[in-house]
Each structure stands twice: as C-alpha cells, then as structure tokens.
Design a protein around this motif. Structure first.
Motif, PDB file in Angstrom:
ATOM      1  N   SER A  84      70.858  38.762  13.480  1.00  0.00           N
ATOM      2  CA  SER A  84      70.297  37.487  13.039  1.00  0.00           C
ATOM      3  C   SER A  84      69.964  37.541  11.553  1.00  0.00           C
ATOM      4  O   SER A  84      70.208  36.584  10.811  1.00  0.00           O
ATOM      5  N   ARG A  87      73.102  37.224   9.620  1.00  0.00           N
ATOM      6  CA  ARG A  87      73.620  35.856   9.629  1.00  0.00           C
ATOM      7  C   ARG A  87      72.926  35.001   8.574  1.00  0.00           C
ATOM      8  O   ARG A  87      73.577  34.287   7.821  1.00  0.00           O
ATOM      9  N   VAL A  88      71.592  35.098   8.493  1.00  0.00           N
ATOM     10  CA  VAL A  88      70.916  34.269   7.483  1.00  0.00           C
ATOM     11  C   VAL A  88      71.199  34.790   6.078  1.00  0.00           C
ATOM     12  O   VAL A  88      71.196  34.021   5.120  1.00  0.00           O
ATOM     13  N   PHE A  91      74.402  33.317   5.176  1.00  0.00           N
ATOM     14  CA  PHE A  91      74.108  31.913   4.910  1.00  0.00           C
ATOM     15  C   PHE A  91      73.554  31.755   3.498  1.00  0.00           C
ATOM     16  O   PHE A  91      73.989  30.908   2.726  1.00  0.00           O
ATOM     17  N   SER A 240      66.330  29.637   3.620  1.00  0.00           N
ATOM     18  CA  SER A 240      67.420  30.257   4.375  1.00  0.00           C
ATOM     19  C   SER A 240      66.886  31.249   5.395  1.00  0.00           C
ATOM     20  O   SER A 240      67.311  31.267   6.545  1.00  0.00           O
ATOM     21  N   PHE A 241      65.958  32.083   4.959  1.00  0.00           N
ATOM     22  CA  PHE A 241      65.430  33.086   5.883  1.00  0.00           C
ATOM     23  C   PHE A 241      64.654  32.431   7.021  1.00  0.00           C
ATOM     24  O   PHE A 241      64.502  33.008   8.081  1.00  0.00           O
ATOM     25  N   LEU A 243      65.476  29.602   8.441  1.00  0.00           N
ATOM     26  CA  LEU A 243      66.344  28.653   9.124  1.00  0.00           C
ATOM     27  C   LEU A 243      65.964  28.564  10.604  1.00  0.00           C
ATOM     28  O   LEU A 243      65.945  29.571  11.314  1.00  0.00           O
ATOM     29  N   THR A 263      69.049  33.050  14.455  1.00  0.00           N
ATOM     30  CA  THR A 263      68.363  33.358  13.201  1.00  0.00           C
ATOM     31  C   THR A 263      67.079  34.117  13.557  1.00  0.00           C
ATOM     32  O   THR A 263      66.605  34.025  14.688  1.00  0.00           O
TER      33      THR A 263
END
Lengths: 308, 438
Positions: A84, A87-88, A91, A240-241, A243, A263
């Motif tokens: 997760s 992923r961020v 992103f 973003s973190f 999300l 996330t």
C-alpha cells in the motif's frame, strides 16, 4: 544619554526588570492557556493515545496485553502495508508532478495577461475544487462505467471497446485523474496569488533589458514563486500519502480492483473497523505519519535550501 | 433491508474524512445511557439499538401494553457501523444498549467475546421449534442461545420471466441447467447475463452451504477452516466455468448499474434470500410484473436443499441491568405479537407458525404477477441444510473476501486458489486474535 544616568539607578532596572518578568511569566501562560488546553486535548492527546495503543495488543480471545514494539516489527514485515505504501508512493511520483505542472502552466497563462475571459477561465479551473471529494468521486465513478457511463456511451457511439478504467491495472490511473481534476484549481490559485505579488517594476526592468517571455518566466516568475511551489508540493505529498476518499468510494464499484489495503489509510481503516485491530491500526497510522513527516521535511529542506 | 445491508456492509463506505494520526483514537459510540430503573415491577426503561424499520411499530405496540416502560429506539448505524459502536460501548463499559440487533453471521463473534447474555437463563430454550431451523441453529453457540431470530433469508431463485420467455429459455431447476441457461441467454442476446457477480462473501458461503460444504468448524475457540471439501468443490467447479465463459456480468451488487440491469432485463436472475421482494419492489419498480420466484436450483435433480442468506435477530448485550425486561421485549418482538407487525411491514419472518399460516402463504404479490411467492420462500426455509457454522470472526473474514477470492474475477487466479488464500488469511487473523485455528 545613558552616560548621565547616576550609579544608584543601575540597581533599579535589575529589580524592576525581575518583577515584571516574574509576573509576566504567569500572565503569558494565562493568555496562552486556553489555546494550550485545546491544543493538548484535540491535537496532542490523540497522538499520545495512538502511541499508547500501538504498544498493546487486544485479542478477541485473551484480552489486552502489553507487547512493546511488536506491532512495529510486525508492520515492517507486513507485505500488505508495504504494497500500500508502494502504491501511494507511485501515485505521488506520477500524479503530483503532472498536477502541479498543469497548475503552474495555467497560473502562468492567467498571469501573462494575454488571455481573453481571464476571470471566467480562472473560476472554471478552480470550480472542481469546490466540489466535495466524495461527490467528485461518485461523479467520476458514473462516468467510468463501461455500461451506462460515459465510457460506455463512447464505446457505443464509436463502436469501440475502451479498456475498463476500473480494472485492476487502470484503477490507480483513474483515481489520479480524479485527484488531478479536483486539485489543479487549488494549486493554480496558490501559484497565481504568488505571481500577483511580483512587483511590476521587475518586468519593466526585464523588458528594458530585452528579456523575452521565456526569460521572464525562468528568471523572475519561477524564482519568485519558489516558496509557493514548495508549499504546494508538501500539501500534495501529504494528500497522496493520505489518499482515502477516492479509492474508498470507488471500492463499491470495483471491489476486486481496490483491496482493503489499497492505500495505507484504507488499510488502517479496515484493520480498525472490520478487524477490531485497533492497536495494529494505530501502529500503521503512526508509521505513516512519520513517513509523511520525513518526506515532507526533506522536500522542504531541499526546496528552501538556496533561499537561506 | 437487513440482508441488503449485511451484503453491503463490508463495502459500506463510511464517508469518513481522511484518516490521520488520530485514527485509532476512534470515538466510543455510547451516546445513550441504559437506565437501570425498576426492572422488576413492570416498569423500567430500555435502550434498543436496531436499524430494522419495522421495529418502530413493534416498540409502539409494546409500549401500549406496558405503559410504565420507557423505550428508546436508537439507530446506531447499520450492520458493521453498529457493531463497531457496540464493541466500543462494551469495551468502555458504559452506554451499552439493553437490546441490540445483530445479524446471524456476527452472533458467534459477539458470543465468543462474552459480549452477549446467554438467553437460556430466561428460558429461551423453551422456544425450540418456534423458529425455522436455519436461524435457530445460527443463534446457538455451544450450549447457549445468544439471539432470538427476527427474520431470515432462505434462498430462492428470483428470475425475470419476461426475459426467459423472450429468449425462449427454460427456467433452471438444477445448477447444471442454470449453467446451460446462462449460456443460452447470453448467446441469444449478448447484452443479457444470467446474473452479475463480482465476488460476494455472503453469496459464496451460502452457495457452499447449499452444496453441503462445511468449511468452518467451530468448537469454542478451536476453529477449523477448510475450503477443499466436496461442497466447496462443487461450487467452485460450477462458478469457475461461469467466470471463464464470461457468463457473469461484472456489475457489483447494490450499485446503480445493478438496479438498472435488474430493471431493463440485462440481469435475468438473482439467487438470494427471501428478504429480496421488498428490495425489488422499491429498487426495481419498473420491472414490476416481470419477475417470478422459483425454488433455488439444486445440485442433484429432485432434491430440495437450500441455504440461508442473511437475516438478523435481537440480542441482549452483557452487562445490562434490565435483562429481564429486555428479554420480555425480545420474546414479544420475535415470537409474540410483534411478528405480525413486522410481517405487515414487509419482513420475512423466522417463526414456523407464521411461515405455515394460510394468510402468509396465500399472499399474492402484485410485483410477481400475482404469484404466491411466500409458498416457495417458506418451503425454502424448511429445507435449509443443517450443520452450517460461521466463523467467530466472520465480520472480518467477509471484509477480506474481495482481496483474496475476489481476485478470481479479475485475474488468472482460480476461484479455488482464491478461496484458499481467503482461508490462509482468515486463519492468520484467527490465530492473532487468540483462537486456535488451522
């Protein structure tokens, strides 16, 4: 003037200086007190409580026990948490530069004074930010629909078959699109307001020196809004973190593409609210808080370095 | 409604803002104190946490009979939201309600945690035979009874008869015929699917239940999870074919697209619990008259075995001062006059007497073209396979179904492998929580 002051008076300032200082210490606290009380209650207490929680483990069978840093070691070896976070981070690396780039471009265009209908353009770019994230996501969720949504309509109209935006491979991109749409206006406003305070005399001087638009942008505008750029970047990193809204709402439409640990915040949420793992959830939240702080601080240090 | 929420609760999006460091310091849900007035002499007060709308009338009637009793009916959230609040209240030891609505699959989780009062001490065991077997088994844990069944969800096949007629396809009675029908419908009209499925823990476990699978064996805190048994295999063999051949629409349940699909004839059937009619009437009004009800497809021709899908009852949380009065209400609402009140409001009862009553069975559903649908649904309630158990942590397990088994719908992972992954993660969670799982 001070030379004329007689010696006995010298002792007085010391005494008088001490007395107000003592009284002042309490007076100061009196003024700050209400704030400190609220600050401690609503800001510090939850953090302290989270840290406290993260040192225990509550089980459905067996009750509560102090486990020290076991939750932290578990988090460091937890693939769900790392994927997760990865992923961020992806992103962050892709979406934030695109979003800030567009915002900067729009702000420079508005500031150039060569745009017709500037106010209209400005307000329409900013408008999406006024749409609550939840509503925006629902709206985009409908559009992404391959059957009755916009994507479906395009497919029908042109007899083509666009890939499903909510499939596992594309869903992060689709979320990035929603976030970009929502926040370009917000960041544009930060940049634009920073550009507005650049003194016109600099532009005049540049014009006299024969600088073109590109030169003006590179040598005057960008350096002038460096602070705004750093601030916008830091906000975007934090965003973003953290999300959560967008994937959490789209999850209903794409339950298999968006997992419960999509996330870090969603992971913490599902640990806490469907797994009753409050302790581990607090641990994940604290680690994410620290990661966010470190990254944001690093960006700030790097961004502000030359200004100092 | 209860079952609808059961199915969605895992995905229920609490529109909470982004979580931050303070996340774990979630607030306790106890905003209503449970008074401990005079519970013995007819008077007293009760706090009830429930989301079932029909209970409003039940409470009003109960208060008419008991003018001294003061009842506060609180909607503390639906399904998981309420469980979270309840768990917090129990952990905090204050603000615990006297009565709480709990879905069957969540009963073991609360019973194991000693959060519920064993109702046998009030004579709940005498109600044996009052309720249909599915729900009655679901509310028992070991020697104790922890919940009185309010409604139930014996499964049936709901189908859009207009679509079947138009495309000239027979209504399936077995799962083999179901697969054939799925192919025939989709071949005759590529926009039509026999059903939609994107992975739903409740449906999957109910299908396995009907096929005779018993993946969960629970004995106190000793738990076994095994998704390799024969019943599970039957289900995965069939469903894997459905997935591979693209016979299932990828619309997720309870979304707008799903309701549209049910209404416009692109989704031809639903295999769900008996609580569905009220949802069809309200959510898919435009297809009124097109839909019919048939018995659940069978694994062997000529059999009549079904399973439960959803449903909930009322429990008394541990620690309440008003347990006796609370039990009086429980009995009134689930086995007394309250049942008819709820039936009138559209609920599907769990009581045998009502399931067998002429009035109930004879009710003609306008939505189903005048069909006496309750005859089929009541028969289904009597045919529920025995021996099924849910995990004592099913709430969590269901929440990770799409992370694991759901991957079969969007990747190369097979459903069987997905279920094994689900099994593995459920086992890990169970052991973390102090159970002995293997």
């Amino acid at each position: 003037m001070t030379q004329t002051v007689p010696p006995p008076v010298v002792a007085d300032p010391l005494r008088t200086a001490r007395r107000p200082a003592r009284r002042g210490r309490w007076t100061g606290w009196g003024f700050v007190g209400p704030f400190m009380a609220v600050f401690a209650l609503v800001f510090l207490a939850p953090i302290v409580y989270s840290i406290y929680l993260s040192l225990f483990r509550q089980q459905l069978v067996g009750g509560n026990a102090f486990v020290g840093f076991e939750n932290y070691t578990r988090a460091f070896g937890d693939p769900a948490f790392w994927s997760s976070l990865g992923r961020v981070t992806l992103f962050l690396a892709v979406q934030v530069p695109i979003m800030l780039g567009i915002a900067l471009l729009v702000a420079l265009a508005l500031d150039s004074g060569r745009l017709y209908g500037k106010s209209f353009f400005r307000i329409s770019i900013f408008m999406p930010y006024a749409v609550p994230a939840v509503v925006a996501t629902l709206m985009w969720g409908f559009m992404y629909g391959t059957r009755f949504g916009l994507v479906g309509n395009i497919n029908d109209a042109f007899g083509i078959s666009l890939p499903n935006p909510l499939s596992p491979d594309l869903v992060l991109l689709s979320i990035g699109n929603i976030v970009t749409w929502s926040f370009v206006g917000y960041n544009m406003l930060i940049f634009y307001s920073a550009l507005r305070v650049v003194p016109a005399s600099l532009y005049e001087a540049a014009a006299i020196d024969g600088a073109g638009q590109w030169r003006v942008i590179r040598s005057i505008k960008l350096p002038a809004i460096r602070g705004a750029l750093v601030i916008a970047t830091i906000f975007s990193i934090i965003g973003s973190f953290q999300l959560f809204n967008e994937p959490s709402i789209l999850q209903k439409l794409a339950p298999n593409a968006i997992t419960t640990s999509f996330t870090p915040n969603m992971y913490a949420y599902s640990l806490s609210f469907s797994g009753q793992q409050y302790n581990y959830s607090a641990t994940v939240a604290i680690i994410m808080g620290l990661v966010t702080m470190v990254v944001a601080y690093a960006v700030q240090l790097r961004g502000m370095r030359k200004e100092a | 409604m209860t079952a609808r929420t059961r199915r969605t609760l895992v995905r229920t999006v609490a529109l909470a803002g982004a979580l931050s460091l303070g996340l774990a310091a979630c607030s306790g849900g106890g905003d209503s104190g449970s008074g401990s007035d005079d519970a013995s002499g007819g008077g007293g007060s009760l706090t009830i946490w429930a989301w079932e709308p029909a209970l409003t009338d039940v409470v009003a009637d109960f208060q008419e009979d008991h003018p001294d009793v003061d009842i506060e009916l609180v909607n503390a959230g639906t399904g998981n939201d309420q469980y979270t609040a309840l768990q917090n209240a129990i952990a905090a030891g204050s603000g615990v309600p006297d009565v709480a609505q709990i879905e069957y699959y969540a009963v073991p989780q609360f019973a194991i945690g000693e959060s519920l009062t064993d109702l046998t001490e009030f004579g709940a065991d005498e109600l044996d035979g009052t309720f249909s077997p599915g729900p009655w088994n679901a509310v028992q844990q070991g020697e104790g009874i922890y919940n009185l069944p309010m409604d139930s969800g014996p499964m049936a096949l709901f189908y859009n008869a207009a679509v079947f007629d138009r495309l000239g396809v027979e209504v399936p009675t077995t799962w083999d015929e179901y697969l054939e029908a799925a192919r025939a419908l989709h071949a005759a009209d590529p926009s039509v699917y026999i059903a939609s499925d994107t992975g739903d823990a409740g449906s999957a476990t109910s299908m396995i239940w009907q096929a005779g699978g018993q993946p969960y064996q629970v004995d106190g805190t000793d738990v076994t999870i095994d998704f390799t048994d024969e019943g599970t295999q039957k289900y995965t063999d069939l469903w894997q074919q459905m997935i591979d051949e693209g016979l299932l629409s990828d619309i997720s349940g309870w979304t707008d697209e799903w309701y549209q699909g049910l209404g416009n004839g692109t989704l031809a059937t639903l295999v769900v619990g008996a609580w569905m009619p009220a949802n069809l009437e309200s959510g898919v009004a435009q297809a009124s008259g097109d839909w019919r009800v048939a018995p659940m497809p069978q694994w062997e021709a000529g059999q009549s075995v079904t399973a439960e899908n959803g449903g909930s009852g009322l429990s008394i949380p541990a620690g309440t001062q008003n347990a006796e009065l609370a039990y009086e209400f429980l009995e009134y609402a689930t086995a007394g006059d309250g049942v008819q009140t709820r039936i009138d409001a559209g609920a599907f009862p769990a009581t045998v007497a009502d399931l067998e009553s002429e009035e109930f069975l004879g009710k003609e559903f306008e939505y189903f073209g005048g069909q006496k649908a309750n005859e089929i649904l009541a028969q289904s309630a009597a045919d529920v396979a025995e021996g099924w158990q849910y995990l004592p942590f099913q709430v969590y397990a269901n929440s990770i179904f799409n992370d694991t088994a759901g991957q079969a719908y969007v990747s190369d992972t097979t459903l069987q492998d997905g279920l094994l992954d689900w099994q593995e993660k459920s086992i890990a969670y169970g052991n973390e929580q102090g159970f002995s799982v293997d």
